[in-house]
Enzyme design. Sequence first.
Site, PDB file in Angstrom:
ATOM      1  N   GLU A 162       0.968  -1.102   0.078  1.00  0.00           N
ATOM      2  CA  GLU A 162      -0.324   0.078   0.057  1.00  0.00           C
ATOM      3  C   GLU A 162       0.938   1.244   0.124  1.00  0.00           C
ATOM      4  OE1 GLU A 162      -3.733   0.568   1.899  1.00  0.00           O
ATOM      5  OE2 GLU A 162      -4.030  -1.556   2.429  1.00  0.00           O
ATOM      6  N   GLU A 191      -3.659  11.363 -11.299  1.00  0.00           N
ATOM      7  CA  GLU A 191      -4.315  10.257 -10.515  1.00  0.00           C
ATOM      8  C   GLU A 191      -3.590   9.260 -10.086  1.00  0.00           C
ATOM      9  OE1 GLU A 191      -7.701   9.711 -13.075  1.00  0.00           O
ATOM     10  OE2 GLU A 191      -8.979  10.696 -11.937  1.00  0.00           O
ATOM     11  N   PRO A 225     -13.586 -11.096   2.479  1.00  0.00           N
ATOM     12  CA  PRO A 225     -13.801 -12.278   2.959  1.00  0.00           C
ATOM     13  C   PRO A 225     -14.996 -13.198   2.017  1.00  0.00           C
ATOM     14  CG  PRO A 225     -14.585 -10.769   4.412  1.00  0.00           C
ATOM     15  CD  PRO A 225     -13.997  -9.884   3.604  1.00  0.00           C
ATOM     16  N   ASP A 276       0.785  -8.994   2.579  1.00  0.00           N
ATOM     17  CA  ASP A 276      -0.241  -8.978   3.151  1.00  0.00           C
ATOM     18  C   ASP A 276      -1.106  -9.788   2.607  1.00  0.00           C
ATOM     19  OD1 ASP A 276      -3.019  -8.460   4.233  1.00  0.00           O
ATOM     20  OD2 ASP A 276      -2.910  -6.365   3.536  1.00  0.00           O
ATOM     21  N   ASN A 311      -4.152 -11.408   3.818  1.00  0.00           N
ATOM     22  CA  ASN A 311      -5.686 -11.155   4.104  1.00  0.00           C
ATOM     23  C   ASN A 311      -6.314 -12.361   4.394  1.00  0.00           C
ATOM     24  OD1 ASN A 311      -6.362  -8.207   4.210  1.00  0.00           O
ATOM     25  ND2 ASN A 311      -5.771  -8.375   2.141  1.00  0.00           N
ATOM     26  N   ASN A 355      -2.992  -7.043  12.231  1.00  0.00           N
ATOM     27  CA  ASN A 355      -4.142  -6.189  11.925  1.00  0.00           C
ATOM     28  C   ASN A 355      -5.076  -5.951  13.074  1.00  0.00           C
ATOM     29  OD1 ASN A 355      -7.013  -5.878  10.520  1.00  0.00           O
ATOM     30  ND2 ASN A 355      -5.495  -4.854   9.649  1.00  0.00           N
TER      31      ASN A 355
END
Length: 753
Positions: A427, A463, A541, A614, A616, A672
């Site tokens: 990120e 952007e 999830p 990461d 997740n 996290n």
Amino acid sequence: MYYPQQSPGIAHKLPTHQQHPVHDQSPWSRAPHHPVLGPPNHAQQPTSPAYPLFTNGAMTAMQHPHHPHMPGPLTHHHHHQNSLSHNHYPSPPNSNGLQHGVLGQNGSPGSVPTQILTPHWQQQLLKCEMIRASRSPHHRARAICDPITNPNAVKPSESNGVLKEVEAAAAAVGAAGSSPSTSRAESETSPTPANGLANHPSSTVGPISEPPENTWSSLDMGGVSIKSIPPTSGLFSFSFLINLYLNHNALTSIPPEISKLRHLRLLDLSGNSLVAVPPELGMLTALKELYLFDNHLTTLPPELGTLHQLQTLGIEGNPMDASLKQIVQKEGTPALVSFLRDSCPTPAPPPDRVWKNLVSQAERDVFAADQGIETFSVMCYNILCEKAATERMYGYTPSWALQWDYRKELILSEVLSHDADFVCLQEVDIGQYEDYFLRNLSERDYEGVYWPKSRYKTMHDAEKRLVDGCATFYKASKYTLVEKQLIEFSALAMQRSDFKKTDDMFNRVLGKDHIAIICLLENKLTGTRFILANAHIHWDPQYRDVKLVQAALLIEEVEKIAQSFAKYPPRLPPTPSSATSASTLPSIDENNSSSRPPPVYSDGSKIPLIVCGDFNSVPSSGVYEFLSMGSVPPDHADFMSHLYGRYTSDGLKHRLGLKSAYASAGETVVTNYTPSFHGMIDYIWYSTANLAVNAILGEVDRQYLEKVVGFPNAHFPSDHLCIASEFRVRPPREAPPPRAPVVFPEPASRART
């Protein structure tokens, strides 16, 4: 409960009780009907999660047992023993006098100029009156019970008015709480992973934690003369509770242990004798309704600023500080919560995280003395990009602590404090990589490799700089970058011939632009090679299948790249011409390595491998099972019955022999930390055939975490926590020298010829 005075903001409800003339001694006039609420038969229903509990056929939300237009069944409960001594604090005439939606027109002499009654205060007064109408014992439980059922069959256990345990009362309302109507109503509003994404705190966190399953989730202890709740009460073990009613009792304090009820969405403490509420209420971040009507509160703890989902904070009927009350009147509850959050003092920082050695000190001494043992360290950290750190996502974080200028300094300090050989960040947006991290880390001997997510290709220059991606840094004095490669999961999936281009494929896999970057590195002094993968897997999830597919695509690419890297010729030994530059290289002692010839790798599995990022995914997920066990079956539940070519026909397999660096710690380290999820979803995987773990960075102090709602906060700049590990390289086993060919003696008969 009987109020000595009636608030000027509420229509007079008790005209028939002339034996209590105090009700008619107000210095200002009242309209026969509430100018905002209207006639009793046209009461507006508020949007509250507890509203279904307020109605019961003939008893509407606004009915009062003594209103002349509303003959109700609860008249005999009006003279409650706790009501006569309760002090009610009316709103001043110049603030809350109501006459056709205008403030102060019929107030006392000297009233301030006319003020318009805001919708925020209208809603406050409406809910206040509804709460005042529910002061009879177990009012909510009675409202949803079968009329034939007696909800008061089991009385709460009391001793001199002190509530010792609430299990008996829970049994009393259990029938109500487990009734089909209640279960349906609660299931419809429960934040399941599907419908809870609107309140999901971040697109980078793990699954939303749900309340423990139970047959009932509401507990009504209202109006039963409770004077005290001990900290050891069984009430605080009911972590499954969603609605808790302690209204209209005689409570003078609330124990801090109420913070254990983390899944509460409605808490009613109205009509008690509270002079303060505990700061620990700020830990109940799921709260949407907090009713403190008709107490003795003059202020609120700033810790309530973490209640970012709060829709109504009921303060009417308290001698509340005028500035706090004015915020609610003008801007509503969210504005007050924001004010409390940003004005809350910064808590004390936690103790520094401590490295946890996985080998004994004697072994470490041996490793340090052996020049043939090479060590290195890896750090992994999702830093939460600037664009994602919004107040909408992280409403519990002070606005100043969300600012990038504040967070970036903490992030850089965290990275530099560990001085890792390899740093893998997720990120990181383009602008911050170029302008901040690369510039600052290059001053500390780091060089970097960076790629943004695929979407940047379709954006304008301005952007593009906000698109996040993965960044890998390495110590330039110790390692050489041999090659780098971008892994775009959606592009790899599109190229696979066995992936049928179905709607699921386009809607689930191909629409995700997550990436990984792979760096091939070599130690400048020893020639030891390393493969370093830095990945960011999809977060949702509800897309467990996508996570598993992305992990499988990553490992397949790693295996291919490793085989290719093994075929590269070994590094040439230093030449005399390079001796002059040897002073710029680290010494043998600094690298803790020998001057042995550079290793030769017969195949890719012999090269030390680190796969971090990461993911997740929790340790019970299919992703973790695949990476740690080396395979998952084709019918694994995380495929969610979707079809992905050979993945779902043959299953997933790899032969890299991976293990999580934190496996020895039981994967209990929190990486996290948000109000809805605490757990491990970031990992550093290593190849066990040629690497071993010396130490891991320990977790954040548990006592500190128990008092923190979630990250980011003043001390931790991301919702993720960094993880780090130190490894030692196991040198590849040298191939045995080739054996000499066996010479057999010639037969004697042949020798004679």
